[in-house]
Design a protein around this motif. Sequence first.
Motif, PDB file in Angstrom:
ATOM      1  N   ALA A 171       0.840  -1.194   0.000  1.00  0.00           N
ATOM      2  CA  ALA A 171       0.000   0.000   0.000  1.00  0.00           C
ATOM      3  C   ALA A 171       0.873   1.241   0.000  1.00  0.00           C
ATOM      4  CB  ALA A 171      -0.905   0.003   1.218  1.00  0.00           C
ATOM      5  N   PRO A 172       0.597   2.208  -0.869  1.00  0.00           N
ATOM      6  CA  PRO A 172       1.418   3.444  -0.898  1.00  0.00           C
ATOM      7  C   PRO A 172       1.212   4.272   0.351  1.00  0.00           C
ATOM      8  CG  PRO A 172      -0.475   3.654  -2.365  1.00  0.00           C
ATOM      9  CD  PRO A 172      -0.477   2.241  -1.869  1.00  0.00           C
ATOM     10  N   ALA A 173       2.270   4.917   0.818  1.00  0.00           N
ATOM     11  CA  ALA A 173       2.183   5.769   2.005  1.00  0.00           C
ATOM     12  C   ALA A 173       1.536   7.094   1.644  1.00  0.00           C
ATOM     13  CB  ALA A 173       3.584   6.006   2.582  1.00  0.00           C
ATOM     14  N   ASP A 174       1.034   7.800   2.668  1.00  0.00           N
ATOM     15  CA  ASP A 174       0.377   9.080   2.430  1.00  0.00           C
ATOM     16  C   ASP A 174       1.303  10.084   1.770  1.00  0.00           C
ATOM     17  OD1 ASP A 174      -1.912   8.076   3.452  1.00  0.00           O
ATOM     18  OD2 ASP A 174      -1.662   8.925   5.460  1.00  0.00           O
ATOM     19  N   ASN A 175       2.569  10.054   2.181  1.00  0.00           N
ATOM     20  CA  ASN A 175       3.476  11.068   1.665  1.00  0.00           C
ATOM     21  C   ASN A 175       3.935  10.803   0.227  1.00  0.00           C
ATOM     22  OD1 ASN A 175       5.102   8.897   2.067  1.00  0.00           O
ATOM     23  ND2 ASN A 175       6.389   9.849   3.663  1.00  0.00           N
ATOM     24  N   THR A 176       3.435   9.668  -0.390  1.00  0.00           N
ATOM     25  CA  THR A 176       3.784   9.404  -1.776  1.00  0.00           C
ATOM     26  C   THR A 176       2.735   9.960  -2.737  1.00  0.00           C
ATOM     27  OG1 THR A 176       2.665   7.249  -1.750  1.00  0.00           O
ATOM     28  CG2 THR A 176       4.979   7.293  -1.099  1.00  0.00           C
TER      29      THR A 176
ATOM     30  N   TRP B  17       6.426   5.477 -18.612  1.00  0.00           N
ATOM     31  CA  TRP B  17       6.620   5.816 -17.187  1.00  0.00           C
ATOM     32  C   TRP B  17       5.388   6.537 -16.628  1.00  0.00           C
ATOM     33  CZ3 TRP B  17       6.276  10.674 -15.112  1.00  0.00           C
ATOM     34  CH2 TRP B  17       6.565  10.789 -13.754  1.00  0.00           C
ATOM     35  N   ALA B  18       4.804   7.464 -17.423  1.00  0.00           N
ATOM     36  CA  ALA B  18       3.633   8.210 -16.967  1.00  0.00           C
ATOM     37  C   ALA B  18       2.451   7.282 -16.728  1.00  0.00           C
ATOM     38  CB  ALA B  18       3.270   9.286 -17.985  1.00  0.00           C
TER      39      ALA B  18
ATOM     40  N   LEU C 278      -1.046   4.971 -12.591  1.00  0.00           N
ATOM     41  CA  LEU C 278      -1.671   3.826 -11.915  1.00  0.00           C
ATOM     42  C   LEU C 278      -1.358   3.844 -10.415  1.00  0.00           C
ATOM     43  CD1 LEU C 278      -1.042   0.948 -14.488  1.00  0.00           C
ATOM     44  CD2 LEU C 278      -3.249   1.979 -13.875  1.00  0.00           C
ATOM     45  N   LYS C 279      -0.095   4.138 -10.080  1.00  0.00           N
ATOM     46  CA  LYS C 279       0.292   4.212  -8.660  1.00  0.00           C
ATOM     47  C   LYS C 279      -0.452   5.336  -7.950  1.00  0.00           C
ATOM     48  CE  LYS C 279       4.973   2.332  -9.206  1.00  0.00           C
ATOM     49  NZ  LYS C 279       6.424   2.623  -9.068  1.00  0.00           N
ATOM     50  N   GLN C 280      -0.574   6.495  -8.609  1.00  0.00           N
ATOM     51  CA  GLN C 280      -1.235   7.628  -7.969  1.00  0.00           C
ATOM     52  C   GLN C 280      -2.742   7.439  -7.889  1.00  0.00           C
ATOM     53  OE1 GLN C 280       0.541   9.722  -6.298  1.00  0.00           O
ATOM     54  NE2 GLN C 280       2.270   8.537  -7.111  1.00  0.00           N
ATOM     55  N   MET C 281      -3.323   6.679  -8.814  1.00  0.00           N
ATOM     56  CA  MET C 281      -4.746   6.347  -8.706  1.00  0.00           C
ATOM     57  C   MET C 281      -4.993   5.527  -7.435  1.00  0.00           C
ATOM     58  SD  MET C 281      -5.642   5.439 -12.701  1.00  0.00           S
ATOM     59  CE  MET C 281      -7.242   4.731 -12.289  1.00  0.00           C
ATOM     60  N   ALA C 282      -4.119   4.543  -7.205  1.00  0.00           N
ATOM     61  CA  ALA C 282      -4.261   3.725  -5.993  1.00  0.00           C
ATOM     62  C   ALA C 282      -4.020   4.557  -4.740  1.00  0.00           C
ATOM     63  CB  ALA C 282      -3.288   2.547  -6.050  1.00  0.00           C
ATOM     64  N   ALA C 283      -2.986   5.398  -4.782  1.00  0.00           N
ATOM     65  CA  ALA C 283      -2.684   6.235  -3.617  1.00  0.00           C
ATOM     66  C   ALA C 283      -3.819   7.214  -3.344  1.00  0.00           C
ATOM     67  CB  ALA C 283      -1.371   6.985  -3.842  1.00  0.00           C
ATOM     68  N   THR C 284      -4.389   7.805  -4.400  1.00  0.00           N
ATOM     69  CA  THR C 284      -5.504   8.746  -4.231  1.00  0.00           C
ATOM     70  C   THR C 284      -6.728   8.057  -3.649  1.00  0.00           C
ATOM     71  OG1 THR C 284      -4.694  10.060  -6.106  1.00  0.00           O
ATOM     72  CG2 THR C 284      -6.988  10.381  -5.442  1.00  0.00           C
ATOM     73  N   HIS C 285      -7.025   6.853  -4.167  1.00  0.00           N
ATOM     74  CA  HIS C 285      -8.182   6.106  -3.652  1.00  0.00           C
ATOM     75  C   HIS C 285      -8.004   5.782  -2.176  1.00  0.00           C
ATOM     76  CE1 HIS C 285     -10.620   2.470  -2.853  1.00  0.00           C
ATOM     77  NE2 HIS C 285     -11.520   3.097  -3.612  1.00  0.00           N
TER      78      HIS C 285
ATOM     79  N   ARG D  23      -7.499  16.994  -7.571  1.00  0.00           N
ATOM     80  CA  ARG D  23      -7.138  17.049  -8.991  1.00  0.00           C
ATOM     81  C   ARG D  23      -7.043  15.651  -9.578  1.00  0.00           C
ATOM     82  NH1 ARG D  23      -3.061  16.754 -12.546  1.00  0.00           N
ATOM     83  NH2 ARG D  23      -2.855  18.374 -14.145  1.00  0.00           N
ATOM     84  N   ASN D  24      -6.405  14.726  -8.833  1.00  0.00           N
ATOM     85  CA  ASN D  24      -6.296  13.351  -9.320  1.00  0.00           C
ATOM     86  C   ASN D  24      -7.663  12.701  -9.466  1.00  0.00           C
ATOM     87  OD1 ASN D  24      -3.553  13.707  -9.309  1.00  0.00           O
ATOM     88  ND2 ASN D  24      -3.163  12.455  -7.502  1.00  0.00           N
ATOM     89  N   ALA D  25      -8.558  12.929  -8.470  1.00  0.00           N
ATOM     90  CA  ALA D  25      -9.886  12.327  -8.525  1.00  0.00           C
ATOM     91  C   ALA D  25     -10.668  12.837  -9.729  1.00  0.00           C
ATOM     92  CB  ALA D  25     -10.640  12.626  -7.232  1.00  0.00           C
TER      93      ALA D  25
END
Length: 543
Positions: A344-349, A371-372, A377-384, A523-525
């Motif tokens: 699971a990604p950390a909050d600070n990522t 790379w983008a 994909l990583k930021q979608m999971a982190a945002t969710h 913004r990500n959402a």
Amino acid sequence: MKLLATFKHISSKNADYGAAEAYLTFEHDEFTMKPTLDENGRLVPREGYRLATLNCGEEDFAVACLRSNLRYGKNQKREDVKSHHYIISFDPRDGTDNGLTVDKAQSLGEEFCNEHFPGHQAIVCTHPDGHNHSGNIHVHIVINSLRIEAVPLLPYMDRPADTKDGCKHRCTDAAMEYFKSEVMEMCHRENLYQIDLLHGSKNRVTEREYWAQKKGQLALDKENAAREATGQPTKPTKFETDKAKLRRTIRQALSQAGSFDEFASLLLREGVTVKESRGRLSYLTPDRTKPITARKLGDDFDKAAVLALLTQNAHRAAEQTTAIPEYPHTQKERLREEKTAKTAPADNTLQRMVDREAKRAEGKGVGYDRWASLHNLKQMAATHNFLMENELLDLDKLDAAVESSRKALSEARESLRGIEQSISDKKSLRKVVNDYRRTRPTIDAHKKLSGRKAENYRQSHEAEFIIYEAALRQLKVLAPGKKLPATSKLNTEIEALISEKNAAYNTYRTAKAEYEQLATAKRNAEQILHGTPSRQKKHEQER
């Protein structure tokens, strides 16, 4: 050593003023303080430094200081303090995060020297890195202890001789407190990292202890290298001073104790005796005859901090329960949970997603697009995960949270600006009051004269009359109809405002970080749901 902005002072009795300039311009061994020589036996110049002299005229700093000492007959004895060395060390992150350069630091150092050490011959030198190679830009200010010009009474001065030419600079405790507050104020003004220099530190490491640790570590590394070469087992790789060992022992006892008696008992098992005298704690180790006071170890070890932590431990022990889980996890479930926690990604990522279409239009290649894609994909999971943990999956609720955070940031910013304005007003009033009191005796002396004598007197003291009249006009605006405030009272109020500003600054930074995180999540959402960076822009287009 601390990495944030710090300020320290060193007094020197060395009559060779050229040695100070040589130290600033040529490399020296950090332990022996002797110059470093190249293979040809020549001095090795430092790289990237900036150097300037003040109040020395066309002469070299050392020559100018010697001439002044001879003219006034000062600094001729061996025990006389010949010079004062002040060092302002900035945080290594200031270069990358806040745009601090060597030239800017040099400019700040010269400004600080002119403002706080007027009338002194000085040399200001900025180095781009420290001896520990941490990348911290730092400024050296070396002043001749003798003052060659009369100066106004500054806030840290407490006697008339501190303003007269031919007298010497004194670095008192009050002066150091004032200089530290001014360094903090400068860091706030320039948006640089800093710490509260006025209220101590959790671990108080002196210059002597710091160098003892450095030398001990070097000796230990050499010994371990020799042991490895001969196949012998090595010793612990980290060297600890006696004070560092004592701090570790005290912290270990504090983590286990629930009362002061238990704390003292645990320390006694390790051979350390804790004593209380006049409301202060001290610690006596087996190898010493004189105890070490808590003040020399740091704020974490004084009576108030120790009792607060012991009370906290006692409350935590009372609240703990021994309830057994109703449904014990199987080994498989436990491993699955550990794997989920690791992936699971950390909050600070949490970072902003990339608009791939816009980047392609800019000419980015296939490699960047690949790379983008992975980054998004990583930021979608982190945002969710972030939105789910904070119960902000509803976009309307997320909008409200962002707006609330923005208002909190705006309020914190306005509060900080209000305190900064109060500090500026107080400093302006202090300067006007000092100008008024300094020139008032000249005005009173003029009132006792008449005729031609009064006219000649006014012409010879025209500068004082101009300053007095300007101060009088400003006092009518800054303190109309009020009694002239005492300088000591203004200094106290300014120090209190600076402490208040430190707290407000920390609140502002926290609010800013929270707002940026929420804005990024929003913004990500919106990009996930609508494919555009901003839902607001899409709504505006639909209208």
